[in-house]
Enzyme design. Structure first.
Site, mmCIF file in Angstrom:
data_model
loop_
_atom_site.group_PDB
_atom_site.id
_atom_site.type_symbol
_atom_site.label_atom_id
_atom_site.label_comp_id
_atom_site.label_asym_id
_atom_site.label_seq_id
_atom_site.Cartn_x
_atom_site.Cartn_y
_atom_site.Cartn_z
ATOM 1 N N SER A 102 -63.354 -14.329 2.700
ATOM 2 C CA SER A 102 -64.422 -13.548 1.499
ATOM 3 C C SER A 102 -64.498 -14.895 0.363
ATOM 4 C CB SER A 102 -63.387 -12.701 0.445
ATOM 5 O OG SER A 102 -64.158 -12.418 -0.238
ATOM 6 N N LEU A 103 -64.921 -15.550 -0.158
ATOM 7 C CA LEU A 103 -65.389 -17.092 -0.870
ATOM 8 C C LEU A 103 -65.711 -16.324 -2.731
ATOM 9 C CD1 LEU A 103 -68.866 -17.541 0.316
ATOM 10 C CD2 LEU A 103 -67.012 -18.255 1.277
ATOM 11 N N GLU A 154 -73.798 -11.322 7.939
ATOM 12 C CA GLU A 154 -74.460 -10.618 7.804
ATOM 13 C C GLU A 154 -75.057 -9.551 8.142
ATOM 14 O OE1 GLU A 154 -71.943 -10.691 5.015
ATOM 15 O OE2 GLU A 154 -72.890 -9.256 3.717
ATOM 16 N N CYS A 159 -75.411 28.806 -25.479
ATOM 17 C CA CYS A 159 -76.306 28.197 -25.095
ATOM 18 C C CYS A 159 -76.053 27.715 -23.747
ATOM 19 C CB CYS A 159 -76.456 26.543 -26.054
ATOM 20 S SG CYS A 159 -77.647 25.881 -25.007
ATOM 21 N N ASP A 207 -96.456 -3.623 25.559
ATOM 22 C CA ASP A 207 -94.958 -2.272 25.672
ATOM 23 C C ASP A 207 -94.869 -1.578 26.841
ATOM 24 O OD1 ASP A 207 -95.041 -4.232 23.090
ATOM 25 O OD2 ASP A 207 -96.133 -1.949 22.428
ATOM 26 N N ALA A 208 -96.406 -1.161 27.782
ATOM 27 C CA ALA A 208 -96.033 -0.419 28.537
ATOM 28 C C ALA A 208 -95.012 -0.949 30.004
ATOM 29 C CB ALA A 208 -97.408 0.457 28.975
ATOM 30 N N CYS A 257 -81.810 22.193 -30.868
ATOM 31 C CA CYS A 257 -81.883 22.383 -28.796
ATOM 32 C C CYS A 257 -82.347 22.549 -28.259
ATOM 33 C CB CYS A 257 -80.161 22.715 -28.998
ATOM 34 S SG CYS A 257 -80.500 23.801 -27.662
ATOM 35 N N LYS A 281 -72.877 -16.104 -7.620
ATOM 36 C CA LYS A 281 -73.543 -14.545 -7.731
ATOM 37 C C LYS A 281 -74.493 -14.764 -9.434
ATOM 38 C CE LYS A 281 -71.481 -10.690 -6.292
ATOM 39 N NZ LYS A 281 -70.450 -10.776 -6.484
ATOM 40 N N LYS A 302 -77.289 -15.577 -0.004
ATOM 41 C CA LYS A 302 -75.483 -14.736 -0.140
ATOM 42 C C LYS A 302 -76.790 -13.622 0.272
ATOM 43 C CE LYS A 302 -71.956 -13.043 -2.221
ATOM 44 N NZ LYS A 302 -71.448 -12.214 -1.119
ATOM 45 N N ASP A 361 -91.455 -0.362 28.506
ATOM 46 C CA ASP A 361 -90.627 0.975 28.878
ATOM 47 C C ASP A 361 -90.764 1.329 30.128
ATOM 48 O OD1 ASP A 361 -90.538 0.989 26.074
ATOM 49 O OD2 ASP A 361 -93.069 2.373 25.702
ATOM 50 N N GLU A 374 -77.086 -21.111 0.558
ATOM 51 C CA GLU A 374 -77.576 -20.929 2.077
ATOM 52 C C GLU A 374 -77.742 -19.416 0.932
ATOM 53 O OE1 GLU A 374 -74.125 -19.333 4.539
ATOM 54 O OE2 GLU A 374 -74.663 -21.717 5.299
HETATM 55 S S1 IVH Z 1 -69.576 -17.631 4.166
HETATM 56 C C1 IVH Z 1 -65.571 -18.003 5.260
HETATM 57 N N1 IVH Z 1 -72.208 -16.636 4.062
HETATM 58 O O1 IVH Z 1 -70.689 -12.318 1.519
HETATM 59 C C2 IVH Z 1 -66.550 -18.047 4.907
HETATM 60 N N2 IVH Z 1 -70.508 -15.330 3.546
HETATM 61 O O2 IVH Z 1 -68.488 -12.506 -1.075
HETATM 62 C C3 IVH Z 1 -67.698 -17.033 5.532
HETATM 63 N N3 IVH Z 1 -72.094 -13.283 3.067
HETATM 64 O O3 IVH Z 1 -67.305 -12.403 2.715
HETATM 65 C C4 IVH Z 1 -68.505 -16.935 4.459
HETATM 66 N N4 IVH Z 1 -74.040 -14.510 2.621
HETATM 67 O O4 IVH Z 1 -69.417 -11.245 3.781
HETATM 68 C C5 IVH Z 1 -71.107 -17.047 3.480
HETATM 69 N N5 IVH Z 1 -74.518 -17.661 3.587
HETATM 70 C C6 IVH Z 1 -73.031 -16.587 4.027
HETATM 71 C C7 IVH Z 1 -73.171 -15.655 3.452
HETATM 72 C C8 IVH Z 1 -71.822 -14.907 3.188
HETATM 73 C C9 IVH Z 1 -72.959 -13.128 2.003
HETATM 74 C C10 IVH Z 1 -70.934 -12.371 1.991
HETATM 75 C C11 IVH Z 1 -69.090 -12.733 3.377
HETATM 76 C C12 IVH Z 1 -69.234 -12.735 2.507
HETATM 77 C C13 IVH Z 1 -69.147 -12.787 1.183
HETATM 78 C C14 IVH Z 1 -68.766 -13.776 -0.244
#
Ligand code: IVH
Length: 667
Positions: free
Chosen positions: A80-81, A168, A423, A31-32, A402, A308, A113, A35, A111
């Protein structure tokens, strides 16, 4: 050696040590020594400002306060998904994918989420070009200076082609807990979940704040994968990992939907053991050459889906049931829980609504209860676990007096009320309501201050608020007040006298009269005097007003005390007229909003802009607080804009303001 070369050498060394430390968990220097090299680089950059660079390791501790975030148009839409909430949703997804591809079974990547903030990292010539938020999917914000404070993110990579990864940014559970504990001590609002905390940290204009927040990131999508010759998402992820991008190790290739379902089941159980929050499982077709065949909807790809989790349910102990008295005198039983973490934050209180709710759930004090957050925000008690009783539980007994003034309670349907007009609890709640945003909107007169001023006997009813200036000298010496804050409060109180009638009507706290009804009444009667003359029948004739509201309103204005109160307010100089202009105002996006102007607008003066906004139904305030709806900024906007950003208040530049206000230049 030339300073320029030494700077380059130092940067490369420090980046390598960073990588070793944050990716390999093994550092080849002490670390030193680290730094020492960092200090040498800081000194050289200070002596030779021309050598400074926003991507230098020296910048990763945070620094300069920016005015605002630059806009970035994503090279490809940031999608988004689509969501799945059940096994059958997942099976439907799989069925469609198989049908479209004409196969029986598909290999998926499953994966975590991650519950955080979506981010795109763009590299040009191996150097980080920008880090951008998703924004509306097309245009995001350049948050590079904040993102590079996350040390696991490479600022330089060994790639010379255009390169973009998405992932993310998140706040680990432990960091969120520590941060919230600290905020609680400082009396600051807590972050409700990891997502808000990550977003709040990345949207700071001062990157030192982001640097202090202990964020991290996972990268799950290599945008240019096919340009690099990859045909599988799994291989693309392995590749970006070798370049120094942190990928999530829990991912798993699944041969067909059955394996996906098993993975989902496994991680539903493992979720609490992870040191970051996840809100589901993402399932992606692994073969990226099939993406175009599978296609896209306007916002989501059809080759992936997000499963979800149902709202997280956790167990804790119901330590006690505490009763609170609301503004209308309504008594609410509240669960006092042993603090427990649920859906990203610590919970120790939950409403139990009324006696019937507690009785129907058969709750006893001391019970183990199951709690969850409705809509991931409001904690609720789902049930008592009777099988976990030890025999030491105490029965729930509804109070009959009360808890604040001792008045016997009156039961109306399922609810209990304290009907004592004197009150204290009702007074305090009533005053908080009176000054709240949709009512008289008195900046600086929030819950805590009302309580403080009430307990110190500086205020005891609505008219007394307007005499607070008499106590200016005493208040200055109270804890938490300064000259300026007292004066601002007194100014805000004075200013509230000009409010339009509907705000006052709502502020009075007439039972059954919400902000919407108050507006209807103000528009219909235009003055308080006319409203006070309205009979039950007159009121009932107004669409949207039913017999219960009509009774409550006419009763209210018959009551001697209330007539006296309104008389007093008139004498204090409060406006008693409806100030809105035309009925279409209500559709104006600024209607009822609190707006702050800052900087110089090029198309009009401050006064004109204020007038325009007021005509559109906005309240123009002088300072920014969390109650501000919009900050409109012109040239040379300063600290108000910073504050708005820091508080997450919406900001509008002049162009957007005019577009929203629909001002025609030729008019
Ligand atoms: S894939 C086009 N993979 O969840 C594909 N998204 O509800 C792009 N998220 O917009 C997204 N973990 O912000 C992907 N392993 C993962 C994720 C992930 C979290 C988020 C991301 C996305 C949202 C969708």
């Amino acid at each position: 050696m030339e300073p320029k070369e030494r700077v380059k050498e130092l940067r490369e060394l420090l980046e390598r040590y960073n990588y070793e430390y944050y990716h390999l968990n093994a550092s080849s220097v002490s670390d030193a020594e680290f730094d020492r090299l960092m200090n040498e680089l800081i000194m050289l950059e200070n002596e030779h400002p021309e050598l400074k660079s926003p991507l230098s390791p020296t910048q990763r501790v945070g620094g300069t306060v920016a005015e605002e975030f630059k806009k970035i148009t994503h090279k490809r839409l940031m999608l988004s998904l689509a969501n799945a909430f059940s096994e059958s949703d997942l099976r439907d997804f799989d069925k469609k994918v198989c049908e479209t591809l004409g196969v029986k079974k598909v290999t998926y990547m499953a994966e975590m989420k991650i519950d955080g903030l979506a981010m795109s990292l763009d590299y040009v010539d191996g150097e980080l070009n920008y880090a951008a938020t998703r924004g509306d999917g097309n245009v995001g914000e350049d948050v590079t200076q904040n993102v590079i404070t996350i040390k696991s993110i490479p600022t330089h990579i060994k790639v010379d082609k255009p390169f973009e990864v998405r992932g993310e940014v998140y706040m680990p559970k432990a960091s969120l807990n520590a941060l919230n504990e600290e905020r609680q001590k400082q009396n600051q609002p807590l972050f409700a979940n990891a997502r808000n905390a990550a977003a709040g940290s990345i949207r700071q204009l001062d990157s030192r704040v982001a640097a202090s927040r202990k964020l991290n990131a996972f990268w799950y999508y290599f945008v240019n994968a096919n340009e690099f010759g990859f045909t599988r998402h799994s291989e693309a992820l392995n590749y970006i990992e070798t370049l120094g991008f942190r990928t999530n190790k829990e991912r798993r290739l699944c041969d067909g939907i059955e394996e996906v379902l098993a993975y989902v089941e496994e991680y539903t159980l493992k979720r609490p053991t992870l040191d970051y929050d996840i809100d589901g499982i993402v399932i992606k077709v692994d073969d990226i050459t099939k993406y175009d065949i599978l296609g896209y909807t306007a916002k989501t790809p059809k080759w992936a889906i997000a499963y979800k989790f149902p709202p997280e349910e956790v167990q804790t102990t119901l330590e006690d049931i505490i009763f609170t008295v609301g503004r209308t005198g309504k008594i609410t039983p509240n669960a006092k829980l042993s603090p427990v973490r649920v859906a990203g934050s610590m919970v120790q209180r939950a409403t139990l609504h009324n006696e019937d709710f507690v009785v129907s759930k058969g709750m006893m004090i001391g019970d183990t209860v199951v709690i969850r957050k409705a809509g991931d925000v409001i904690p609720e008690v789902v049930k008592s676990l009777k099988e976990k009783r030890t025999g030491n539980e105490k029965p729930f007994v509804m109070i009959d007096k009360c808890p604040v003034c001792g008045e016997p309670l009156t039961k109306v349907d399922a609810m209990h009320f304290c009907l004592n007009p004197h009150c204290d609890a009702k007074h305090i709640e009533g005053l908080i309501h009176y000054s709240s945003r949709d009512a008289m909107d008195i900046e600086g007169l929030g819950e805590k201050i009302v309580e403080l001023l009430f307990n110190e006997k500086f205020i005891n009813d609505i008219p007394s608020i307007y005499n607070l200036y008499n106590f200016r000298q005493d208040i200055i010496f109270m804890d938490g007040f300064k000259d300026k804050s007292v004066d601002n409060l007194i100014d805000a109180i004075e200013k509230s006298k000009q409010n339009s009638l509907e705000k006052l009507i709502f502020g009075l706290g007439i039972k059954e009269v919400g902000a919407k009804t108050a507006k209807i009444l103000a528009k219909k009667y235009l003055t308080m005097d006319e409203l006070m003359k309205a009979s039950y029948e007159d009121l009932l004739a107004i669409p949207d007003i039913g017999p219960i509201s009509a009774t409550s309103i006419s009763e209210y204005f018959k009551n001697e005390n209330n007539i006296k109160l309104i008389e007093e307010l008139k004498n204090l100089g409060l406006n008693m007229k409806y100030l809105g202009i035309i009925s279409s105002d209500v559709t104006s996006p600024f209607y009822g909003k609190t707006v702050v102007l800052t900087g110089t607008l090029s198309s009009m003066g401050r006064k004109e802009a204020t007038e325009l906004l007021e005509n559109l139904g906005a309240k123009v305030a002088g300072s920014v607080s969390k109650n501000t709806d919009y900050v409109i900024f012109g040239e040379e906007a300063g600290s108000k804009l910073d504050k708005a950003r820091a508080l997450g208040v919406k900001t509008l530049d002049e162009e957007s303001f005019l577009a929203i206000a629909k001002v025609d230049d030729n008019k």
